[in-house]
Design an enzyme around this catalytic site. Sequence first.
Site, PDB file in Angstrom:
ATOM      1  N   ASN A 215     -17.697-138.620  53.340  1.00  0.00           N
ATOM      2  CA  ASN A 215     -19.027-138.078  53.637  1.00  0.00           C
ATOM      3  C   ASN A 215     -19.409-137.061  52.565  1.00  0.00           C
ATOM      4  O   ASN A 215     -18.631-136.776  51.666  1.00  0.00           O
ATOM      5  CB  ASN A 215     -19.076-137.480  55.051  1.00  0.00           C
ATOM      6  CG  ASN A 215     -18.113-136.316  55.210  1.00  0.00           C
ATOM      7  OD1 ASN A 215     -18.252-135.301  54.554  1.00  0.00           O
ATOM      8  ND2 ASN A 215     -17.120-136.489  56.083  1.00  0.00           N
ATOM      9  N   LYS A 294      -5.622-154.620  48.588  1.00  0.00           N
ATOM     10  CA  LYS A 294      -7.071-154.536  48.384  1.00  0.00           C
ATOM     11  C   LYS A 294      -7.782-155.739  49.028  1.00  0.00           C
ATOM     12  O   LYS A 294      -7.348-156.878  48.823  1.00  0.00           O
ATOM     13  CB  LYS A 294      -7.347-154.497  46.878  1.00  0.00           C
ATOM     14  CG  LYS A 294      -8.773-154.265  46.532  1.00  0.00           C
ATOM     15  CD  LYS A 294      -8.963-154.231  45.025  1.00  0.00           C
ATOM     16  CE  LYS A 294     -10.435-154.370  44.714  1.00  0.00           C
ATOM     17  NZ  LYS A 294     -10.685-154.805  43.366  1.00  0.00           N
ATOM     18  N   ASP A 313     -10.702-135.040  68.238  1.00  0.00           N
ATOM     19  CA  ASP A 313     -11.733-134.015  68.096  1.00  0.00           C
ATOM     20  C   ASP A 313     -10.995-132.679  67.897  1.00  0.00           C
ATOM     21  O   ASP A 313     -10.567-132.041  68.858  1.00  0.00           O
ATOM     22  CB  ASP A 313     -12.605-133.998  69.356  1.00  0.00           C
ATOM     23  CG  ASP A 313     -13.832-133.126  69.168  1.00  0.00           C
ATOM     24  OD1 ASP A 313     -13.741-132.144  68.402  1.00  0.00           O
ATOM     25  OD2 ASP A 313     -14.864-133.416  69.783  1.00  0.00           O
ATOM     26  N   LYS A 344     -23.419-128.798  72.043  1.00  0.00           N
ATOM     27  CA  LYS A 344     -22.062-128.872  71.476  1.00  0.00           C
ATOM     28  C   LYS A 344     -21.242-127.632  71.835  1.00  0.00           C
ATOM     29  O   LYS A 344     -20.044-127.717  72.118  1.00  0.00           O
ATOM     30  CB  LYS A 344     -22.166-129.030  69.955  1.00  0.00           C
ATOM     31  CG  LYS A 344     -20.884-129.436  69.270  1.00  0.00           C
ATOM     32  CD  LYS A 344     -21.160-129.873  67.824  1.00  0.00           C
ATOM     33  CE  LYS A 344     -19.883-130.148  67.073  1.00  0.00           C
ATOM     34  NZ  LYS A 344     -20.116-130.539  65.686  1.00  0.00           N
ATOM     35  N   LYS A 348     -17.976-128.524  74.145  1.00  0.00           N
ATOM     36  CA  LYS A 348     -16.638-128.372  73.553  1.00  0.00           C
ATOM     37  C   LYS A 348     -16.016-127.024  73.878  1.00  0.00           C
ATOM     38  O   LYS A 348     -14.958-126.679  73.342  1.00  0.00           O
ATOM     39  CB  LYS A 348     -16.724-128.559  72.037  1.00  0.00           C
ATOM     40  CG  LYS A 348     -17.241-129.941  71.659  1.00  0.00           C
ATOM     41  CD  LYS A 348     -16.932-130.277  70.228  1.00  0.00           C
ATOM     42  CE  LYS A 348     -17.446-131.673  69.903  1.00  0.00           C
ATOM     43  NZ  LYS A 348     -17.071-132.132  68.577  1.00  0.00           N
TER      44      LYS A 348
END
Length: 406
Positions: A215, A294, A313, A344, A348
């Site tokens: 990311n 691969k 998490d 959130k 959490k």
Amino acid sequence: MNILLGVTGGIAAYKSLELVRLFVKAGHDVQVVMTSGAKEFIQPLSFQALSGHPVRDSLFDANQEAGMGHIELARWPDVIVIAPASAETLAKLRMGRADDLLTTLCLATDRPILLAPAMNRLMWQNAATQENLEMLANRGFEIMKPGSGEQACGEVGEGRLPEPADIFSATESLVASLQPDPAWQILPEFWKGKHLLITAGPTFEDIDPVRFIGNKSSGKMGYAIAEAAAQAGAEVTLITGPVALKVSETIRKVSVRSAQQMFESVQENYASCDVFISAAAVADYRISKPKLQKIKKTDGQDDLTLNLVKNPDIVKWVAEQTPKPYVVGFAAETEKLETYAQDKLKRKNLDMICANSVSGGKGFEQDDNALLLLTESRQKNLLRAPKTRLAKSLLVFIAESISETE
Ligand SMILES: Cc1cc2nc3c(=O)[nH]c(=O)nc-3n(C[C@H](O)[C@H](O)[C@H](O)COP(=O)(O)O)c2cc1C
């Protein structure tokens, strides 16, 4: 604030008129210094009319020297902005040359200098220009990335002058980043001897030996917090995904690659920490069975399905432990920032959440950011600022919130 604007010989010089207008409108005092190249493109009179000061352009003008010597002029500004900064002027600054008023001022000043380069895309890409920029950045010049798109020369590519509004914001951020945050003074008392465990950067989830899902997290926010906490006397353990950032030797750095590895490292380290900050962008899912060889492209097979399974998490896990540290999460959202962050925080069972908007290219990979800090009882908006400054404000807010509950 006193702003000295250097204008050099580029086709974008006319855009600096708008920049002067923005500075003046915001109440800043602006003096313009033009190179002889700049005067080929635009009349000094335009800058004089907008800034309300005669334009300075000559190192050897006896009248100007008598009024205010170049050394005196170098001491006048709070910040020097060069926009547009030509390839030639960048090269001269890199060499430390002083054959015109602008470059002489830059050598004779100890004020911050912001460069907004603008040039043809090949001039920009040229190794000489890039080396000059790297050297200048290492010496502490603040350098804006030029824009991309159609250029005055008819070519398309990188090298356009950033928009005047963006140069204006970058100037204000640069100056703000140099002001000491008054609250910072109280920090060392709180953080001295505390153990901060912090995760930062992206995680990479391998698909096969050469491919992965990653990311856009640059790790800059987490690293800035780690540095600021170490400066305040905390003992810092930084668990980092793959990024190319350096940290001070006083910080204990643990490098990991995947979410699972980050989780295991957090499990090993959380018990001794007072505060846990989860600034990493941890992948929610990983490939269920990464291939050992691969994956080959197969004729006739247009689709390829990757099976993903949920990752642990990490921040939720830490918040479930007893005893647990003070747990701070991050929420990067593209919409409904406060609603999703509140959700959130509760879901959490976190002590604090730092929400940031990542819509429209904000947040990730940037040097600055804006944060909304939330606890059950407190809320604070941190306006757009360099991540190094936000890091300090965040540590102040954590210190205040913990002290309040003690
Ligand atoms: C029409 C024209 C447009 C130019 N545009 C740029 C430009 O956008 N950026 C740049 O670095 N140089 C540009 N140049 C070249 C500079 O003007 C030249 O390198 C000059 O020596 C710069 O000197 P200075 O930095 O002292 O102003 C241009 C030249 C001409 C003739």
